[in-house]
Design an enzyme around this catalytic site. Structure first.
Site, mmCIF file in Angstrom:
data_model
loop_
_atom_site.group_PDB
_atom_site.id
_atom_site.type_symbol
_atom_site.label_atom_id
_atom_site.label_comp_id
_atom_site.label_asym_id
_atom_site.label_seq_id
_atom_site.Cartn_x
_atom_site.Cartn_y
_atom_site.Cartn_z
ATOM 1 N N ILE A 174 0.856 -1.171 0.000
ATOM 2 C CA ILE A 174 0.000 0.000 0.000
ATOM 3 C C ILE A 174 0.899 1.230 0.000
ATOM 4 O O ILE A 174 2.078 1.150 0.338
ATOM 5 C CB ILE A 174 -0.977 0.031 1.206
ATOM 6 C CG1 ILE A 174 -0.240 -0.097 2.536
ATOM 7 C CG2 ILE A 174 -2.032 -1.039 1.066
ATOM 8 C CD1 ILE A 174 -1.146 -0.052 3.759
ATOM 9 N N ASP A 175 0.335 2.370 -0.367
ATOM 10 C CA ASP A 175 1.118 3.595 -0.494
ATOM 11 C C ASP A 175 1.690 4.055 0.845
ATOM 12 O O ASP A 175 1.153 3.728 1.909
ATOM 13 C CB ASP A 175 0.251 4.727 -1.054
ATOM 14 C CG ASP A 175 -0.229 4.461 -2.466
ATOM 15 O OD1 ASP A 175 0.423 3.660 -3.163
ATOM 16 O OD2 ASP A 175 -1.250 5.046 -2.858
ATOM 17 N N LYS A 176 2.711 4.871 0.759
ATOM 18 C CA LYS A 176 3.367 5.428 1.946
ATOM 19 C C LYS A 176 2.365 6.091 2.888
ATOM 20 O O LYS A 176 2.394 5.876 4.097
ATOM 21 C CB LYS A 176 4.421 6.445 1.505
ATOM 22 C CG LYS A 176 5.036 7.258 2.630
ATOM 23 C CD LYS A 176 5.962 8.339 2.073
ATOM 24 C CE LYS A 176 6.485 9.231 3.183
ATOM 25 N NZ LYS A 176 7.340 10.328 2.656
ATOM 26 N N ARG A 277 -7.533 5.710 -5.323
ATOM 27 C CA ARG A 277 -7.350 7.153 -5.461
ATOM 28 C C ARG A 277 -7.651 7.608 -6.889
ATOM 29 O O ARG A 277 -8.332 8.625 -7.101
ATOM 30 C CB ARG A 277 -5.922 7.523 -5.069
ATOM 31 C CG ARG A 277 -5.587 7.184 -3.620
ATOM 32 C CD ARG A 277 -4.083 7.215 -3.363
ATOM 33 N NE ARG A 277 -3.525 8.529 -3.601
ATOM 34 C CZ ARG A 277 -2.221 8.768 -3.665
ATOM 35 N NH1 ARG A 277 -1.340 7.774 -3.526
ATOM 36 N NH2 ARG A 277 -1.793 9.994 -3.878
#
Length: 359
Positions: A174-176, A277
């Site tokens: 998953i993203d930062k 997103r």
């Protein structure tokens, strides 16, 4: 060794921003310090049973030493790391009852990634599988500009026996600036089995996010089916494009926080980079705090000054991976793990809900 979803998941966040533990061989292994190499010595023997008599050496070895591929084991048979009755033999030799195979080798660190003493929140663990709750701001694995401080660095410190696994056993990412659950295989067979499940969609991932949009409009987008690819000019971004890869997102539940903002429960059918997103921005209802895909559309009409400031100052995309489900790679049982929505998102929701009286 990585499935398409994992490869795709690994590509983009570099821009913005799976040895059997059931054995006691490594019980006294001390966690290495930063910068120290992480060799692991394998020294194990096995005696052939009556049921196994007649098998080729390489076949038996693949049944006994399940963390390694048959090709690896064949190489060790050939170079003398895996002995048959204390002698080097060809992989095709058939074994007899009472014969002994002995594996003695040193595994070198899988990559340049170094262990670091970083706290991680474990929410599920057994001999084969690990699920952690990743905090906001932690990059999943080292990349350009992020060589340290990542989840992989932390895993190599707390679970040094996983150094020989790709990405220390990670199955997806998953993203930062997205918080929540990540699935990790603690052995090679477990990691590969879980990656296969991700590919055939038997792993399910549910997210919660706060978005700019009214409930009635969002309910018209229960299923978002729009292919995603890398932006042609802004290479750190993804976008919906005809030539992109299949991407499907499901809005499972929509809860109004006020007339223009909602909490969404989102399910992924595919796992493209930045998928949730990009899809929510594409339908013009971006995630609050998303500086890349949200822009000024995050600010809707009717906000109080306190609400406007809460949205403008929210430091990351309000997105949290809260549920993870999979079939256990060893027991075959269904496993579901959940984690509460983090405090920063709870506070945001409280501000947005203030004074709202749903009719």
């Amino acid at each position: 060794m990585l499935d398409d979803e994992m490869i795709e998941d690994y590509e983009a966040d570099e821009a913005d921003e799976g040895i059997d533990d059931s054995d006691d061989d490594d019980a006294d292994y001390e966690a290495p310090t930063i910068g120290q190499a992480v060799p692991v010595i394998i020294d194990a023997s096995y005696t052939v049973t009556e049921e196994e008599a007649g098998l080729r050496i390489d076949k038996l070895a693949s049944l006994v030493f399940t963390d390694f591929s048959r090709a690896q084991l064949q190489g060790w048979i050939s170079d003398g790391s895996l002995l048959y009755n204390d002698s080097v033999q060809k992989p095709k030799i058939r074994v007899k009852v009472g014969d002994v195979i002995h594996l003695s080798t040193t595994l070198q660190q899988h990559s340049e990634d170094q262990p670091e003493d970083i706290d991680i929140e474990v929410v599920y663990e057994d001999d084969d599988v690990l699920v952690i709750n990743k905090p906001v701001g932690m990059v999943v694995h080292p990349g350009a500009g992020n060589q340290t401080g990542t989840l992989v660095n932390a895993l190599l410190y707390h679970y040094p026996q996983q150094h020989h696994l790709p990405r220390a056993g990670l199955v997806h990412r998953i993203d930062k600036d997205t918080s929540g659950l990540l699935l990790i295989g603690k052995t090679k067979p477990a990691q590969m089995a879980l990656m296969d499940q991700l590919k055939d969609k038997s792993v399910y991932r549910h997210y919660q996010c706060v978005v700019a949009g009214d409930a009635a409009s969002l309910l018209r987008h229960r299923r978002i089916d729009a292919p995603i690819g890398r932006h042609r000019s802004q290479r750190t971004k993804m976008t919906v494009m005809t030539a992109g890869r299949e991407a499907v997102t499901h809005l499972l539940n929509v809860t109004a926080l006020n007339g223009n903002y909602c909490l969404l429960d989102v399910g992924l059918e595919t796992g493209r980079t930045h998928q949730i997103r990009v899809h929510l921005s594409h339908i013009t209802y971006p995630i609050v705090g998303d500086r890349v895909y949200g822009g000024r559309r995050q600010l809707r009409a009717g906000l109080t000054e306190v609400q406007r400031q809460a949205i403008s100052n929210f430091p990351r995309q309000a997105l949290h991976a809260y549920t993870l489900g999979f079939v256990h790679p060893t027991t075959g049982e269904d496993v579901e793990v959940t984690t509460p929505i983090p405090e920063d998102m709870q506070q945001l929701m409280t501000v947005l809900s203030d004074g709202y009286d749903e009719e």
